[in-house]
Design a protein around this motif. Structure first.
Motif, mmCIF file in Angstrom:
data_model
loop_
_atom_site.group_PDB
_atom_site.id
_atom_site.type_symbol
_atom_site.label_atom_id
_atom_site.label_comp_id
_atom_site.label_asym_id
_atom_site.label_seq_id
_atom_site.Cartn_x
_atom_site.Cartn_y
_atom_site.Cartn_z
ATOM 1 N N VAL A 107 0.871 -1.179 0.000
ATOM 2 C CA VAL A 107 0.000 0.000 0.000
ATOM 3 C C VAL A 107 0.903 1.222 0.000
ATOM 4 O O VAL A 107 1.645 1.453 0.950
ATOM 5 N N ILE A 108 0.869 1.974 -1.090
ATOM 6 C CA ILE A 108 1.613 3.242 -1.137
ATOM 7 C C ILE A 108 0.572 4.310 -1.412
ATOM 8 O O ILE A 108 0.230 4.605 -2.559
ATOM 9 N N ALA A 109 0.032 4.882 -0.354
ATOM 10 C CA ALA A 109 -1.125 5.775 -0.504
ATOM 11 C C ALA A 109 -1.114 6.890 0.530
ATOM 12 O O ALA A 109 -2.163 7.272 1.046
ATOM 13 N N GLY A 110 0.066 7.403 0.862
ATOM 14 C CA GLY A 110 0.125 8.459 1.866
ATOM 15 C C GLY A 110 -0.421 7.997 3.197
ATOM 16 O O GLY A 110 -1.032 8.770 3.923
ATOM 17 N N MET A 111 -0.185 6.727 3.539
ATOM 18 C CA MET A 111 -0.777 6.134 4.747
ATOM 19 C C MET A 111 0.147 6.301 5.947
ATOM 20 O O MET A 111 1.346 6.015 5.861
ATOM 21 N N THR A 112 -0.427 6.765 7.061
ATOM 22 C CA THR A 112 0.336 6.945 8.296
ATOM 23 C C THR A 112 0.406 5.627 9.060
ATOM 24 O O THR A 112 -0.567 4.882 9.115
#
Length: 539
Positions: A107-112
């Motif tokens: 998952v590369i989606a600006g996820m914290t």
């Protein structure tokens, strides 16, 4: 002739389904790195219709994804010697579930990286560090705010399922509004005065304000803004738990990038995004009508693709729902007879319980929930199935519950005297049902069957939660490019309206043609029956 026509329709539908299954996306191989992202979160990731040297194709074959996340994914795939495949998700929370199921590798989606998410998936090292700001209207007075305390008593919102939502509680006396699914939705809510501000990362706020001149964002001096830890303002890449080999490889790639490399990639993404004046692309006009014309001119392939998918799902769902509904209706017509043997009585009671539970469950739960349970449940078992096939199965099964009740009502509308007459001529119960009752029942049920088709056209929109690229899904993707929902969903509403009006006219014509039998035959419907499928047996 009618029998041959029905056979040809069934054969064509089966062939079409087989072709769909054959053409459905295949599972990721060892040489393919499948990465999930929204493609709806500029400048981290966005959708576009033109292919460039920076973009990657999306599964629909009609559009591409670009942005900071895509470039990071490219670097990782290149250094690992793997082919890159991007999958776009309309619902942010689905990314974690798909990673757990092995549907995607990363998952590369600006996820914290948060403790709650860490219970479901693993996270790599940081791949970008950002700054938290508040997006406001330029005419609200909040544009001059110096501290988060200036937002006391104001309604502030954030994206659901993100750490942004937890930061709002740091504002004293704030009215914490309900979190929303996406930034385009937050932008629309702010513009329509439903909220007074929302939390965003600075690069995202820049993209939003580039496309919406009536909005701006507030930055805070040190000590005046949100108190955040280093983890709160950074984003990481999600990996399935237990896949330590891939995790270590991705960390190795990320550690090879310097802060300057990452800032440069982000700067180029910001300058390249469609809403930026530096992108070299035609900008979306600020007016509503001009904006609608701009989207139609530049994104018509995505609307057309969504239209085709919506029609396919509605047609297949209604057809297969009718076939399954016929079977269920036949089973529900079986009644326990006092003269039956014990074993027959037992089997009939089981049949009644099972078919009743089937109908009640499907009619008593939302199709969106059924879609999530089916699609992710199947994928969790390791069985590969495409979102489109899943969508067709879900809508077919859901429709069958309503169809069975419609057909049952059609059967009950036939004069019992016809059944008695057929049996007195020596016809069996099955022959009576097949040659006498069912043809008339189907003709009587045509209006209700047509209604189900119109309902399926509209209800197919809920299948966007399992990544079916129908009309609503495409509208979400387009609104995420410019963070403007009104124009794209106005177009979507017109397409839905046109589909339902045309369908209604066609069905009315068919109903009129079949309403009165030709020749001197008696009318079949001798009893008034309520066809409202929601009320089941009520008359």
């Amino acid at each position: 002739m009618i029998k041959n026509t029905v056979k040809r329709i069934i054969s064509s539908a089966l062939v079409a389904l087989m072709l769909l299954m054959y053409a459905s996306p295949v599972a990721a191989t060892n040489e393919t790195l499948t990465v999930g992202m929204e493609c709806n979160y500029a400048p981290f990731n966005w959708t576009q219709t033109n292919k460039t040297e920076f973009s990657e194709p999306l599964p629909d074959g009609q559009s591409y994804c670009d942005g900071y996340d895509v470039q990071i994914a490219r670097i990782i795939a290149d250094q690992l010697g793997m082919d890159l495949k991007i999958k776009n998700f309309s619902v942010f929370s689905s990314l974690v579930e798909s990673t757990k199921n092995g549907d995607i590798d990363l998952v590369i989606a600006g996820m914290t990286d948060t403790p709650e998410r860490r219970e479901s998936i693993a996270f790599t090292d940081i791949y970008y560090k950002s700054e938290m700001v508040l997006v406001v209207r330029t005419d609200s007075g909040l544009a001059e705010a110096q501290s988060i305390k200036d937002f006391s008593g104001r309604s502030v919102a954030a994206q659901i399922g993100t750490m942004h939502d937890t930061l709002i509680e740091q504002i004293p006396g704030v009215t914490h509004s309900m979190p929303m699914e996406s930034f385009p939705l937050l932008t629309t809510a702010l513009k329509s005065l439903a909220i007074e501000a929302f939390v965003a990362e600075k690069p995202v706020a820049q993209a939003i304000t580039d496309s919406n001149s009536e909005l701006t964002f507030v930055e805070f001096a040190e000590g005046q803004g949100f108190e955040v830890s280093a983890e709160d303002v950074t984003v990481s890449i999600g990996v399935a738990k237990g896949n330590t080999e891939l995790l270590e490889k991705v960390n190795g790639v990320l550690n090879s990038l310097t802060d300057e490399d990452r800032d440069q990639i982000m700067l180029e993404a910001i300058q390249r995004q469609p809403s930026a004046s530096t992108s070299g692309q035609e900008l979306m006009p600020s007016g509503f009508i001009a904006g609608v014309g701009f989207l139609l001119q530049n994104y018509w392939p995505m609307f057309l693709n969504g239209l085709g998918t919506t029609l396919l799902i509605a047609l297949c769902g209604t057809f297969f729902g009718l076939i399954i509904g016929l079977v269920i209706a036949g089973l529900r017509q079986i009644k326990v007879n006092s003269r039956d043997r014990s074993i027959v009585k037992f089997i009939k009671k089981i049949n009644t319980i099972v078919t009743t539970c089937y109908v009640q469950y499907l009619r008593g739960t939302p199709m969106m929930v059924q879609g999530i349970l089916f699609y992710y449940g199947i994928r969790a078992t390791g069985f590969e199935i495409s979102p489109l096939i899943s969508g067709i199965i879900v809508i077919s099964v859901n429709t069958s519950a309503y169809m069975s009740e419609v057909i049952r009502a059609g059967i009950q509308s036939i004069d019992p005297g016809q059944n008695e007459a057929a049996r007195s001529l020596g016809m069996s119960e099955i022959q009576t049902l097949r040659y006498i009752i069912l043809p008339q029942a189907l003709r009587n049920a045509i209006p209700a069957i047509g209604n189900e088709f119109v309902v399926n056209i509209k209800d197919s929109s809920v299948l966007n939660v399992i990544l079916v690229a129908e009309l609503f899904f495409q509208g979400n993707r387009i609104s995420g490019i410019y963070y403007r929902q009104m124009e794209s969903f106005f177009i979507i509403s017109l397409i839905y309206l046109t589909l339902t009006l045309i369908s209604t006219k066609i069905l009315a014509y068919i109903e009129e043609r079949l309403d009165h039998p030709k020749g001197n035959y008696p009318a079949s419907q001798t009893a008034k029956v309520h066809f409202d499928s929601l009320k089941g047996d009520e008359k």
